[in-house]
Design a protein around this motif. Sequence first.
Motif, PDB file in Angstrom:
ATOM      1  N   TRP A 234       0.845  -1.198   0.000  1.00  0.00           N
ATOM      2  CA  TRP A 234       0.000   0.000   0.000  1.00  0.00           C
ATOM      3  C   TRP A 234       0.875   1.241   0.000  1.00  0.00           C
ATOM      4  O   TRP A 234       1.643   1.479   0.934  1.00  0.00           O
ATOM      5  N   CYS A 235       0.753   2.038  -1.063  1.00  0.00           N
ATOM      6  CA  CYS A 235       1.631   3.192  -1.276  1.00  0.00           C
ATOM      7  C   CYS A 235       0.855   4.499  -1.260  1.00  0.00           C
ATOM      8  O   CYS A 235      -0.351   4.539  -1.507  1.00  0.00           O
ATOM      9  N   CYS A 236       1.572   5.564  -1.003  1.00  0.00           N
ATOM     10  CA  CYS A 236       0.958   6.890  -1.031  1.00  0.00           C
ATOM     11  C   CYS A 236       0.701   7.368  -2.456  1.00  0.00           C
ATOM     12  O   CYS A 236      -0.170   8.215  -2.681  1.00  0.00           O
ATOM     13  N   GLU A 237       1.446   6.822  -3.407  1.00  0.00           N
ATOM     14  CA  GLU A 237       1.302   7.200  -4.809  1.00  0.00           C
ATOM     15  C   GLU A 237       1.176   5.943  -5.657  1.00  0.00           C
ATOM     16  O   GLU A 237       1.638   4.872  -5.253  1.00  0.00           O
ATOM     17  N   PRO A 238       0.593   6.043  -6.843  1.00  0.00           N
ATOM     18  CA  PRO A 238       0.397   4.852  -7.682  1.00  0.00           C
ATOM     19  C   PRO A 238       1.712   4.221  -8.137  1.00  0.00           C
ATOM     20  O   PRO A 238       2.754   4.867  -8.206  1.00  0.00           O
TER      21      PRO A 238
ATOM     22  N   TYR B  31      -5.890  -2.050  -8.150  1.00  0.00           N
ATOM     23  CA  TYR B  31      -5.675  -1.033  -7.119  1.00  0.00           C
ATOM     24  C   TYR B  31      -4.364  -0.319  -7.454  1.00  0.00           C
ATOM     25  O   TYR B  31      -3.285  -0.838  -7.167  1.00  0.00           O
ATOM     26  N   PRO B  32      -4.418   0.846  -8.081  1.00  0.00           N
ATOM     27  CA  PRO B  32      -3.228   1.497  -8.629  1.00  0.00           C
ATOM     28  C   PRO B  32      -2.131   1.778  -7.612  1.00  0.00           C
ATOM     29  O   PRO B  32      -0.959   1.840  -7.973  1.00  0.00           O
ATOM     30  N   ALA B  33      -2.477   1.962  -6.343  1.00  0.00           N
ATOM     31  CA  ALA B  33      -1.469   2.226  -5.318  1.00  0.00           C
ATOM     32  C   ALA B  33      -1.406   1.099  -4.293  1.00  0.00           C
ATOM     33  O   ALA B  33      -0.898   1.285  -3.197  1.00  0.00           O
ATOM     34  N   GLY B  34      -1.866  -0.085  -4.668  1.00  0.00           N
ATOM     35  CA  GLY B  34      -1.977  -1.156  -3.688  1.00  0.00           C
ATOM     36  C   GLY B  34      -3.124  -0.875  -2.736  1.00  0.00           C
ATOM     37  O   GLY B  34      -3.893   0.076  -2.928  1.00  0.00           O
TER      38      GLY B  34
ATOM     39  N   TRP C 239       8.600   1.805  -8.788  1.00  0.00           N
ATOM     40  CA  TRP C 239       8.529   2.867  -7.785  1.00  0.00           C
ATOM     41  C   TRP C 239       9.368   4.074  -8.170  1.00  0.00           C
ATOM     42  O   TRP C 239       9.294   5.111  -7.520  1.00  0.00           O
ATOM     43  N   GLY C 240      10.212   3.924  -9.190  1.00  0.00           N
ATOM     44  CA  GLY C 240      10.943   5.054  -9.740  1.00  0.00           C
ATOM     45  C   GLY C 240      11.776   5.803  -8.723  1.00  0.00           C
ATOM     46  O   GLY C 240      12.560   5.214  -7.977  1.00  0.00           O
ATOM     47  N   GLU C 241      11.587   7.121  -8.671  1.00  0.00           N
ATOM     48  CA  GLU C 241      12.414   7.956  -7.795  1.00  0.00           C
ATOM     49  C   GLU C 241      12.167   7.672  -6.315  1.00  0.00           C
ATOM     50  O   GLU C 241      12.972   8.050  -5.461  1.00  0.00           O
TER      51      GLU C 241
END
Length: 504
Positions: A277-281, A290-293, A381-383
């Motif tokens: 579960w992430c703050c951003e997609p 679920y784009p952001a978990g 997760w990129g940057e």
Amino acid sequence: MSNLLIRNARLVPLGAGESTPDGPVDIAIARGVVTGVGPGLDRPNGVEEIDAGGRWVIPGLWDQHTHLAQWTLSSQRLDLAGARSPEDATRAVAQRIADYPDLPVIGWGHRSAGWDREVTVSELDAVSGDTAVVLISGDGHHAWLNTTALLHFAMPVRDSVVRETEWFAAYPRLVTLVGNDGTSPEAYRRMLDEAAGRGIAGLVDFEFGAGIEEWSERWVQDCDRLRIRAATYAHMLDGVIAAGLRTGDPLPGCDDRATMGPLKIISDGSLNTRTAWCCEPYGDAHKLEYPAGQPNLSGAELREQLGRAHAAGLEIATHAIGDAAVREALAAYADTRARGSIEHAQMARRDDVRRMAELGIRASVQPAHLLDDRDLTDKIWGERAERCFAFRWMLEDGVELALGSDAPVSPLDPWLAMAAAVHRSADERGPWHGEQALSVREVLAASVDGQPTVGAGSRGDVVLLDRDPLLRDLDAADTADLGAALRSMPVALTVVAGRIVTER
């Protein structure tokens, strides 16, 4: 517990700036505790004596996050860690069925997040026929079952994998398919001896579906090799509370080497399944339901479990991999005043790391995961990768670190975990976000369950090493050399509560 006198051992200082005697010392252990350290100690009548021969001595190592039944079973499972595509996996399954046509296939270790498409049940059916097949992902958060296996577990037939909570509920029923020979007392003894051979004196067991009574039964069947902390889960919490067990209490029928551990809560999923579960997609959010978990529990459910366990005297170990899950878990700890750990804390914001320190919540981390997750993290997760496995932030901000493996997700090898935290690379590439790396002394101190440099009053759990584990003969800036030396650290002797468990 035994009495023991170790002569001619070199102390390894764990504290920053700490000094130790230049020459070897003797170490006396009585009733499970170090009672004296110094040169020329007297040997009481009847006490066993061994000569360390100038070897280095450290406190016994701990793995703070294991799934011991799964690790014990993993050696008997089809190894799919090298599968680079669904076709690789199905070919391996077909070969296993050809070799052993009368046995179900249980696989372990594939990481489908790196594959170029989703898998289907029908393609597994095509190579397996009526043989039950269960392929467990390398992170343990989903399984690819064929139709025969789905029907065996009385699960709805579908053409996709079984994920998260549904899989966790099904996993304990795996024994109905394969039996329990892989988790017999004999199998556990082999596993415990293997761990001791790496210098491990204690393990925290997060096996899902196992009851604490199972360790009570093993303990009297010669599985009392190491210290064990046995966790429980929400579906078994009523029984633990009814038994009056608090974290740290000896398990029924055991001595104080086998104790009640924490309540384990799995608050979100994993990177591999894109369910953390992430703050951003995620970077590939367009493919995801679920784009952001997503969380596995609502905020109210999470707080109810923390509050109930805390009131009963239990610590809580909260699995939280995504930064949103870490933030919510810390808020729940603050609201309930519960104590314990964040397990994994794989991605976190700096202010949440500081909040962890303020609340006194441990970070129970598994550095070897970064070796497997490095490329996938950069991809999806990129940057945000710069705040993944943020061990340096944690120490700088005053968070207590405890290292582990999550075995069998990563090998049950504390030296590999330490090497990963120091060098942060498993190949010819340089360290991945090396600014988050730790020193050799720091990783060693995070691997001994809070024990100080071996001294009077410390536990009678000690390890003799053929090499100085601080690697003071190597260039501290050459983390590749440091990592290689840690991975090959030679363990000569492991002692738990004054009893020699393994020696080379």
